[in-house]
Design a protein around this motif. Structure first.
Motif, PDB file in Angstrom:
ATOM      1  N   LYS A  51       0.816  -1.228   0.000  1.00  0.00           N
ATOM      2  CA  LYS A  51       0.000   0.000   0.000  1.00  0.00           C
ATOM      3  C   LYS A  51       0.845   1.272   0.000  1.00  0.00           C
ATOM      4  N   GLY A  52       2.144   1.151   0.237  1.00  0.00           N
ATOM      5  CA  GLY A  52       3.004   2.334   0.223  1.00  0.00           C
ATOM      6  C   GLY A  52       3.531   2.697  -1.154  1.00  0.00           C
ATOM      7  N   LEU A  53       3.122   1.939  -2.190  1.00  0.00           N
ATOM      8  CA  LEU A  53       3.581   2.206  -3.555  1.00  0.00           C
ATOM      9  C   LEU A  53       2.390   2.561  -4.437  1.00  0.00           C
ATOM     10  N   GLN A  54       2.622   3.448  -5.391  1.00  0.00           N
ATOM     11  CA  GLN A  54       1.588   3.910  -6.300  1.00  0.00           C
ATOM     12  C   GLN A  54       1.322   2.868  -7.391  1.00  0.00           C
ATOM     13  N   VAL A  55       0.072   2.410  -7.488  1.00  0.00           N
ATOM     14  CA  VAL A  55      -0.299   1.456  -8.544  1.00  0.00           C
ATOM     15  C   VAL A  55      -0.076   2.091  -9.908  1.00  0.00           C
ATOM     16  N   ARG A  56       0.439   1.277 -10.860  1.00  0.00           N
ATOM     17  CA  ARG A  56       0.698   1.773 -12.220  1.00  0.00           C
ATOM     18  C   ARG A  56      -0.230   1.084 -13.215  1.00  0.00           C
ATOM     19  N   SER A  57      -0.337   1.660 -14.385  1.00  0.00           N
ATOM     20  CA  SER A  57      -1.146   1.047 -15.435  1.00  0.00           C
ATOM     21  C   SER A  57      -0.675   1.537 -16.792  1.00  0.00           C
ATOM     22  N   ASP A  58      -1.072   0.788 -17.826  1.00  0.00           N
ATOM     23  CA  ASP A  58      -0.885   1.250 -19.202  1.00  0.00           C
ATOM     24  C   ASP A  58      -2.216   1.042 -19.919  1.00  0.00           C
ATOM     25  N   ALA A  59      -2.220   1.025 -21.227  1.00  0.00           N
ATOM     26  CA  ALA A  59      -3.472   0.957 -21.977  1.00  0.00           C
ATOM     27  C   ALA A  59      -4.255  -0.323 -21.708  1.00  0.00           C
ATOM     28  N   LYS A  60      -3.564  -1.422 -21.388  1.00  0.00           N
ATOM     29  CA  LYS A  60      -4.234  -2.714 -21.247  1.00  0.00           C
ATOM     30  C   LYS A  60      -4.229  -3.271 -19.835  1.00  0.00           C
ATOM     31  N   SER A  61      -3.182  -2.971 -19.069  1.00  0.00           N
ATOM     32  CA  SER A  61      -2.964  -3.680 -17.807  1.00  0.00           C
ATOM     33  C   SER A  61      -2.809  -2.741 -16.618  1.00  0.00           C
ATOM     34  N   VAL A  62      -3.051  -3.310 -15.439  1.00  0.00           N
ATOM     35  CA  VAL A  62      -2.778  -2.639 -14.174  1.00  0.00           C
ATOM     36  C   VAL A  62      -1.705  -3.446 -13.453  1.00  0.00           C
ATOM     37  N   PHE A  63      -0.718  -2.731 -12.881  1.00  0.00           N
ATOM     38  CA  PHE A  63       0.408  -3.382 -12.215  1.00  0.00           C
ATOM     39  C   PHE A  63       0.261  -3.166 -10.709  1.00  0.00           C
ATOM     40  N   LEU A  64      -0.041  -4.240  -9.986  1.00  0.00           N
ATOM     41  CA  LEU A  64      -0.323  -4.164  -8.558  1.00  0.00           C
ATOM     42  C   LEU A  64       0.899  -4.631  -7.768  1.00  0.00           C
ATOM     43  N   PRO A  65       1.586  -3.713  -7.065  1.00  0.00           N
ATOM     44  CA  PRO A  65       2.805  -4.095  -6.338  1.00  0.00           C
ATOM     45  C   PRO A  65       2.490  -5.001  -5.145  1.00  0.00           C
ATOM     46  N   VAL A  66       3.310  -6.045  -4.972  1.00  0.00           N
ATOM     47  CA  VAL A  66       3.077  -7.025  -3.903  1.00  0.00           C
ATOM     48  C   VAL A  66       4.371  -7.302  -3.153  1.00  0.00           C
ATOM     49  N   THR A  67       4.212  -7.860  -1.959  1.00  0.00           N
ATOM     50  CA  THR A  67       5.386  -8.130  -1.113  1.00  0.00           C
ATOM     51  C   THR A  67       6.027  -9.481  -1.404  1.00  0.00           C
ATOM     52  N   GLN A  68       5.305 -10.365  -2.111  1.00  0.00           N
ATOM     53  CA  GLN A  68       5.842 -11.696  -2.414  1.00  0.00           C
ATOM     54  C   GLN A  68       5.134 -12.260  -3.646  1.00  0.00           C
ATOM     55  N   ARG A  69       5.713 -13.281  -4.182  1.00  0.00           N
ATOM     56  CA  ARG A  69       5.105 -13.926  -5.344  1.00  0.00           C
ATOM     57  C   ARG A  69       3.793 -14.595  -4.935  1.00  0.00           C
ATOM     58  N   VAL A  70       2.810 -14.514  -5.835  1.00  0.00           N
ATOM     59  CA  VAL A  70       1.516 -15.096  -5.549  1.00  0.00           C
ATOM     60  C   VAL A  70       0.947 -15.651  -6.852  1.00  0.00           C
ATOM     61  N   ASP A  71       0.323 -16.783  -6.766  1.00  0.00           N
ATOM     62  CA  ASP A  71      -0.240 -17.421  -7.965  1.00  0.00           C
ATOM     63  C   ASP A  71      -1.741 -17.187  -8.010  1.00  0.00           C
ATOM     64  N   LEU A  72      -2.140 -16.183  -8.802  1.00  0.00           N
ATOM     65  CA  LEU A  72      -3.560 -15.902  -9.014  1.00  0.00           C
ATOM     66  C   LEU A  72      -3.945 -16.119 -10.474  1.00  0.00           C
ATOM     67  N   GLY A  73      -3.025 -16.766 -11.230  1.00  0.00           N
ATOM     68  CA  GLY A  73      -3.293 -16.985 -12.634  1.00  0.00           C
ATOM     69  C   GLY A  73      -2.876 -15.824 -13.522  1.00  0.00           C
ATOM     70  N   TYR A  74      -2.128 -14.865 -12.946  1.00  0.00           N
ATOM     71  CA  TYR A  74      -1.656 -13.702 -13.714  1.00  0.00           C
ATOM     72  C   TYR A  74      -0.138 -13.626 -13.603  1.00  0.00           C
ATOM     73  N   PRO A  75       0.526 -13.016 -14.620  1.00  0.00           N
ATOM     74  CA  PRO A  75       1.989 -12.896 -14.585  1.00  0.00           C
ATOM     75  C   PRO A  75       2.457 -12.069 -13.391  1.00  0.00           C
ATOM     76  N   VAL A  76       3.629 -12.403 -12.886  1.00  0.00           N
ATOM     77  CA  VAL A  76       4.278 -11.619 -11.833  1.00  0.00           C
ATOM     78  C   VAL A  76       5.597 -11.106 -12.389  1.00  0.00           C
ATOM     79  N   GLU A  77       5.802  -9.798 -12.316  1.00  0.00           N
ATOM     80  CA  GLU A  77       7.018  -9.171 -12.854  1.00  0.00           C
ATOM     81  C   GLU A  77       7.633  -8.277 -11.798  1.00  0.00           C
ATOM     82  N   THR A  78       8.821  -7.732 -12.112  1.00  0.00           N
ATOM     83  CA  THR A  78       9.450  -6.712 -11.269  1.00  0.00           C
ATOM     84  C   THR A  78       9.461  -5.399 -12.033  1.00  0.00           C
ATOM     85  N   MET A  79       8.962  -4.324 -11.375  1.00  0.00           N
ATOM     86  CA  MET A  79       8.904  -3.005 -12.011  1.00  0.00           C
ATOM     87  C   MET A  79       9.249  -1.943 -10.972  1.00  0.00           C
ATOM     88  N   SER A  80       9.459  -0.726 -11.452  1.00  0.00           N
ATOM     89  CA  SER A  80       9.712   0.419 -10.569  1.00  0.00           C
ATOM     90  C   SER A  80       8.390   1.137 -10.276  1.00  0.00           C
TER      91      SER A  80
END
Length: 357
Positions: A51-80
């Motif tokens: 919750k201390g990081l600003q959620v990002r998005s582009d035309a198609k996707s939303v990038f939700l910052p997390v504290t650990q890897r989680v399997d929800l059926g969506y890709p997990v990446e590293t971003m700034s």
């Protein structure tokens, strides 16, 4: 989990000139926009959304910052991500005083438009300038901070001293859709009575004659005239500056049924038609005006009486009001009683709604 280090690297789509806040690399879940909100809620429930990081998005996707890897059926990446700068709400966190004095810092203050009024114990007065600047930091609308040094006897106005910001003490305060212009040096106004003014105004019936015995710049009177349909509100005050500002406020709020009267309420009420409702907001000495107020009220009329008193004196005070009414050949009935606000550990600002027959 990788060691995530804070960086000042430019995120996708932003130039380095656009970045005002620190950036941090974080794992994130990449979610299609239409699925973002339910996924965000699931991450919150799991306690892994950052919750201390600003959620990002582009035309198609939303990038939700997390504290650990989680399997929800969506890709997990590293971003700034930009770090959210939590706004400090308590000015006391910004004041540098010795630890022994921190508990003496004022816990509250009044904001009237662009002016803040704060009472200070003598021990922290040497830090008044710093306190004022801290208040302006957390209250963005405030441009002047004044120390409230108590009420002066004449006209019961505040004795104030500017300690930070502009040297102007004239301001415009907004309340319940109304605007009140004032100079806090020359008139008295309490923003803490806003709810009480609304409570009283809502009791006024169409066609009533209302007398506001200690009207100040007109907050009770103007709220009644603006929101109800009284025949007339006679607004009395002994302070010429209060009457001057009241006239301005009548114009600013576009009301036509308030009649400002400069004079002593004891004398003025005897010259007016009898009232359906009388407001007696002079909490240190309203009881001195009770005989005149009782005589000015129609049978079945309502009085709103205010006094600052010891909590233990409530019944005694009601008895005194009842005795004063009996001496005038009237009987008083209590409609309501409420503690408007605390005044000290053992005292309160009380309101009595009374009917006299």
């Amino acid at each position: 989990m990788p060691d995530l280090q804070r960086e000042h690297r430019c995120p996708i789509g932003l130039s380095i000139e656009d970045v005002d806040r620190p950036l941090m690399d974080s794992l994130c879940v990449v979610v299609p926009k239409k699925k973002a909100e339910p996924v965000r809620k699931r991450l919150l429930e799991k306690g892994i959304l950052r919750k201390g990081l600003q959620v990002r998005s582009d035309a198609k996707s939303v990038f939700l910052p997390v504290t650990q890897r989680v399997d929800l059926g969506y890709p997990v990446e590293t971003m700034s991500f930009e770090e959210l700068q939590e706004q400090v709400k308590d000015y006391r966190l910004l004041v540098d005083v010795p630890n022994g004095l921190r508990s003496e810092l004022p816990s509250s203050y009044d904001v009237l438009g662009s002016v803040a009024l704060v009472k200070m114990d003598e021990a922290v007065l040497p830090y008044a300038g710093q306190i004022g600047k801290a208040i302006m930091t957390v209250q963005k609308s405030v441009t002047t901070v004044c120390v409230d040094e108590g009420v002066k006897e004449e006209y019961r106005t505040r004795s104030i001293r500017v300690v930070a910001g502009d040297d102007t003490t004239e301001t415009v305060h907004k309340e319940y859709g109304l605007v009140f212009k004032m100079d806090v040096r020359s008139v008295f106004f309490s923003p803490r009575l806003a709810t009480e003014r609304d409570i009283v105004a809502k009791q006024v019936q169409p066609g009533e004659v209302v007398i506001d015995m200690f009207a100040g710049i007109g907050p009770f009177s103007i709220m009644i005239a603006k929101t109800r349909r009284p025949k007339v509100v006679y607004a009395i005050d002994t302070n010429p500056e209060a009457i001057r500002y009241m006239r301005e406020n009548i114009s600013l709020n576009k009301v036509s049924t308030v009649t400002p009267i400069l004079g002593d309420a004891r004398e003025e009420v005897a010259r007016l038609e009898q009232a359906d409702r009388i407001i007696m907001n002079l909490p240190h000495s309203a009881r001195e005006f009770l005989p005149e107020a009782i005589a000015a009220l129609k049978p079945g009329g309502v009085m709103h009486f205010y006094e600052i008193m010891e909590d233990s004196d409530l019944e005694t005070r009601f008895g005194m009001i009842a005795d004063t009414a009996v001496a005038k050949g009237r009987v008083v009935k209590e409609l309501a009683r409420r503690k408007v606000k605390s005044y000290s550990p053992t005292m309160g600002f009380y309101a009595f709604d009374l009917s006299l027959i």
